[in-house]
Design a protein around this motif. Structure first.
Motif, PDB file in Angstrom:
ATOM      1  N   MET A   1      57.584 -15.727 -23.867  1.00  0.00           N
ATOM      2  CA  MET A   1      57.563 -15.065 -25.154  1.00  0.00           C
ATOM      3  C   MET A   1      58.238 -13.708 -25.002  1.00  0.00           C
ATOM      4  O   MET A   1      57.945 -12.956 -24.083  1.00  0.00           O
ATOM      5  N   LYS A   2      59.159 -13.420 -25.904  1.00  0.00           N
ATOM      6  CA  LYS A   2      59.821 -12.114 -25.922  1.00  0.00           C
ATOM      7  C   LYS A   2      59.062 -11.192 -26.866  1.00  0.00           C
ATOM      8  O   LYS A   2      58.293 -11.661 -27.709  1.00  0.00           O
ATOM      9  N   ASN A   3      59.314  -9.916 -26.721  1.00  0.00           N
ATOM     10  CA  ASN A   3      58.686  -8.976 -27.656  1.00  0.00           C
ATOM     11  C   ASN A   3      59.560  -7.746 -27.824  1.00  0.00           C
ATOM     12  O   ASN A   3      60.475  -7.507 -27.032  1.00  0.00           O
ATOM     13  N   ARG A   4      59.277  -7.016 -28.861  1.00  0.00           N
ATOM     14  CA  ARG A   4      59.974  -5.740 -29.095  1.00  0.00           C
ATOM     15  C   ARG A   4      58.968  -4.589 -29.216  1.00  0.00           C
ATOM     16  O   ARG A   4      59.128  -3.658 -30.012  1.00  0.00           O
ATOM     17  N   ILE A   5      57.934  -4.675 -28.373  1.00  0.00           N
ATOM     18  CA  ILE A   5      56.898  -3.637 -28.379  1.00  0.00           C
ATOM     19  C   ILE A   5      57.491  -2.273 -28.039  1.00  0.00           C
ATOM     20  O   ILE A   5      57.156  -1.272 -28.669  1.00  0.00           O
ATOM     21  N   LYS A   6      58.388  -2.244 -27.069  1.00  0.00           N
ATOM     22  CA  LYS A   6      58.981  -0.968 -26.659  1.00  0.00           C
ATOM     23  C   LYS A   6      59.724  -0.316 -27.834  1.00  0.00           C
ATOM     24  O   LYS A   6      59.630   0.884 -28.056  1.00  0.00           O
ATOM     25  N   ILE A   7      60.441  -1.140 -28.600  1.00  0.00           N
ATOM     26  CA  ILE A   7      61.184  -0.616 -29.753  1.00  0.00           C
ATOM     27  C   ILE A   7      60.217  -0.126 -30.830  1.00  0.00           C
ATOM     28  O   ILE A   7      60.386   0.968 -31.376  1.00  0.00           O
ATOM     29  N   GLU A   8      59.200  -0.932 -31.118  1.00  0.00           N
ATOM     30  CA  GLU A   8      58.213  -0.533 -32.137  1.00  0.00           C
ATOM     31  C   GLU A   8      57.489   0.745 -31.709  1.00  0.00           C
ATOM     32  O   GLU A   8      57.218   1.622 -32.526  1.00  0.00           O
ATOM     33  N   ARG A   9      57.209   0.839 -30.416  1.00  0.00           N
ATOM     34  CA  ARG A   9      56.549   2.039 -29.891  1.00  0.00           C
ATOM     35  C   ARG A   9      57.464   3.254 -30.059  1.00  0.00           C
ATOM     36  O   ARG A   9      57.021   4.331 -30.463  1.00  0.00           O
ATOM     37  N   ALA A  10      58.747   3.080 -29.789  1.00  0.00           N
ATOM     38  CA  ALA A  10      59.706   4.178 -29.921  1.00  0.00           C
ATOM     39  C   ALA A  10      59.839   4.621 -31.384  1.00  0.00           C
ATOM     40  O   ALA A  10      59.957   5.815 -31.661  1.00  0.00           O
ATOM     41  N   ILE A  11      59.817   3.660 -32.308  1.00  0.00           N
ATOM     42  CA  ILE A  11      59.902   3.993 -33.741  1.00  0.00           C
ATOM     43  C   ILE A  11      58.762   4.927 -34.136  1.00  0.00           C
ATOM     44  O   ILE A  11      58.949   5.867 -34.911  1.00  0.00           O
ATOM     45  N   LEU A  12      57.588   4.674 -33.570  1.00  0.00           N
ATOM     46  CA  LEU A  12      56.422   5.513 -33.878  1.00  0.00           C
ATOM     47  C   LEU A  12      56.312   6.725 -32.948  1.00  0.00           C
ATOM     48  O   LEU A  12      55.345   7.483 -33.037  1.00  0.00           O
ATOM     49  N   ASP A  13      57.301   6.870 -32.043  1.00  0.00           N
ATOM     50  CA  ASP A  13      57.328   7.980 -31.091  1.00  0.00           C
ATOM     51  C   ASP A  13      56.039   8.034 -30.252  1.00  0.00           C
ATOM     52  O   ASP A  13      55.426   9.089 -30.104  1.00  0.00           O
ATOM     53  N   LEU A  14      55.665   6.875 -29.738  1.00  0.00           N
ATOM     54  CA  LEU A  14      54.462   6.774 -28.907  1.00  0.00           C
ATOM     55  C   LEU A  14      54.861   6.479 -27.469  1.00  0.00           C
ATOM     56  O   LEU A  14      55.766   5.680 -27.223  1.00  0.00           O
ATOM     57  N   THR A  15      54.169   7.092 -26.522  1.00  0.00           N
ATOM     58  CA  THR A  15      54.335   6.722 -25.121  1.00  0.00           C
ATOM     59  C   THR A  15      53.500   5.469 -24.876  1.00  0.00           C
ATOM     60  O   THR A  15      52.671   5.081 -25.711  1.00  0.00           O
ATOM     61  N   GLN A  16      53.703   4.856 -23.729  1.00  0.00           N
ATOM     62  CA  GLN A  16      52.857   3.705 -23.378  1.00  0.00           C
ATOM     63  C   GLN A  16      51.394   4.133 -23.351  1.00  0.00           C
ATOM     64  O   GLN A  16      50.525   3.394 -23.813  1.00  0.00           O
ATOM     65  N   ASP A  17      51.131   5.317 -22.835  1.00  0.00           N
ATOM     66  CA  ASP A  17      49.750   5.814 -22.767  1.00  0.00           C
ATOM     67  C   ASP A  17      49.175   6.049 -24.163  1.00  0.00           C
ATOM     68  O   ASP A  17      48.026   5.686 -24.426  1.00  0.00           O
ATOM     69  N   ASP A  18      49.979   6.620 -25.060  1.00  0.00           N
ATOM     70  CA  ASP A  18      49.526   6.835 -26.451  1.00  0.00           C
ATOM     71  C   ASP A  18      49.140   5.507 -27.098  1.00  0.00           C
ATOM     72  O   ASP A  18      48.078   5.387 -27.715  1.00  0.00           O
ATOM     73  N   LEU A  19      50.032   4.518 -26.962  1.00  0.00           N
ATOM     74  CA  LEU A  19      49.778   3.209 -27.573  1.00  0.00           C
ATOM     75  C   LEU A  19      48.536   2.570 -26.964  1.00  0.00           C
ATOM     76  O   LEU A  19      47.685   2.036 -27.681  1.00  0.00           O
ATOM     77  N   ALA A  20      48.427   2.651 -25.659  1.00  0.00           N
ATOM     78  CA  ALA A  20      47.266   2.072 -24.965  1.00  0.00           C
ATOM     79  C   ALA A  20      45.959   2.661 -25.492  1.00  0.00           C
ATOM     80  O   ALA A  20      45.010   1.926 -25.790  1.00  0.00           O
ATOM     81  N   LYS A  21      45.925   3.967 -25.616  1.00  0.00           N
ATOM     82  CA  LYS A  21      44.705   4.632 -26.101  1.00  0.00           C
ATOM     83  C   LYS A  21      44.384   4.229 -27.544  1.00  0.00           C
ATOM     84  O   LYS A  21      43.229   4.057 -27.897  1.00  0.00           O
ATOM     85  N   ARG A  22      45.418   4.072 -28.354  1.00  0.00           N
ATOM     86  CA  ARG A  22      45.188   3.745 -29.778  1.00  0.00           C
ATOM     87  C   ARG A  22      44.670   2.324 -29.994  1.00  0.00           C
ATOM     88  O   ARG A  22      44.026   2.057 -30.991  1.00  0.00           O
ATOM     89  N   ILE A  23      44.959   1.427 -29.040  1.00  0.00           N
ATOM     90  CA  ILE A  23      44.465   0.055 -29.218  1.00  0.00           C
ATOM     91  C   ILE A  23      43.422  -0.322 -28.165  1.00  0.00           C
ATOM     92  O   ILE A  23      42.977  -1.466 -28.129  1.00  0.00           O
ATOM     93  N   GLY A  24      43.035   0.640 -27.320  1.00  0.00           N
ATOM     94  CA  GLY A  24      41.921   0.418 -26.400  1.00  0.00           C
ATOM     95  C   GLY A  24      42.217  -0.419 -25.168  1.00  0.00           C
ATOM     96  O   GLY A  24      41.378  -1.204 -24.729  1.00  0.00           O
ATOM     97  N   VAL A  25      43.429  -0.246 -24.615  1.00  0.00           N
ATOM     98  CA  VAL A  25      43.770  -0.928 -23.362  1.00  0.00           C
ATOM     99  C   VAL A  25      44.346   0.094 -22.396  1.00  0.00           C
ATOM    100  O   VAL A  25      44.506   1.270 -22.731  1.00  0.00           O
ATOM    101  N   SER A  26      44.694  -0.344 -21.203  1.00  0.00           N
ATOM    102  CA  SER A  26      45.292   0.573 -20.227  1.00  0.00           C
ATOM    103  C   SER A  26      46.803   0.669 -20.437  1.00  0.00           C
ATOM    104  O   SER A  26      47.416  -0.225 -21.030  1.00  0.00           O
TER     105      SER A  26
END
Length: 66
Positions: A1-26
Motif C-alpha cells: 500500500m502506498k501513501n502520501r502521509i508525508k505530503i499531507e503532513r507537509a501541507i499542515l506544516d507538521l513534523t513527524q513528532d507533531d503528527l504522532a502526538k496529535r494522533i497518539g502514536v510514536s
C-alpha cells in the motif's frame, strides 16, 4: 500500500513528532507508515482522516500487489 502521509503532513506544516502526538502514536510509527513498512489500523487511519480532513483513500492507495 502506498501513501502520501508525508505530503499531507507537509501541507499542515507538521513534523513527524507533531503528527504522532496529535494522533497518539510514536514518531517511529509515523516514520514506518510513511516508508510503507507499517500498515495502520482502521482506527489510526480514521484519526489521520479526521486530522487531514480528507477521506482515507485520498492518502492511502492500494498497489496491484495488495
Amino acid at each position: 500500500m502506498k501513501n502520501r502521509i508525508k505530503i499531507e503532513r507537509a501541507i499542515l506544516d507538521l513534523t513527524q513528532d507533531d503528527l504522532a502526538k496529535r494522533i497518539g502514536v510514536s514518531r517511529q510509527t509515523i516514520n514506518s507508515i510513511e516508508k510503507g513498512r507499517y500498515v495502520p489500523s482502521t482506527v489510526l487511519s480514521l484519526k489521520l482522516s479526521e486530522l487531514f480532513k480528507k477521506p482515507v483513500n485520498e492518502f492511502f492507495f492500494l498497489e496491484e500487489t495488495d
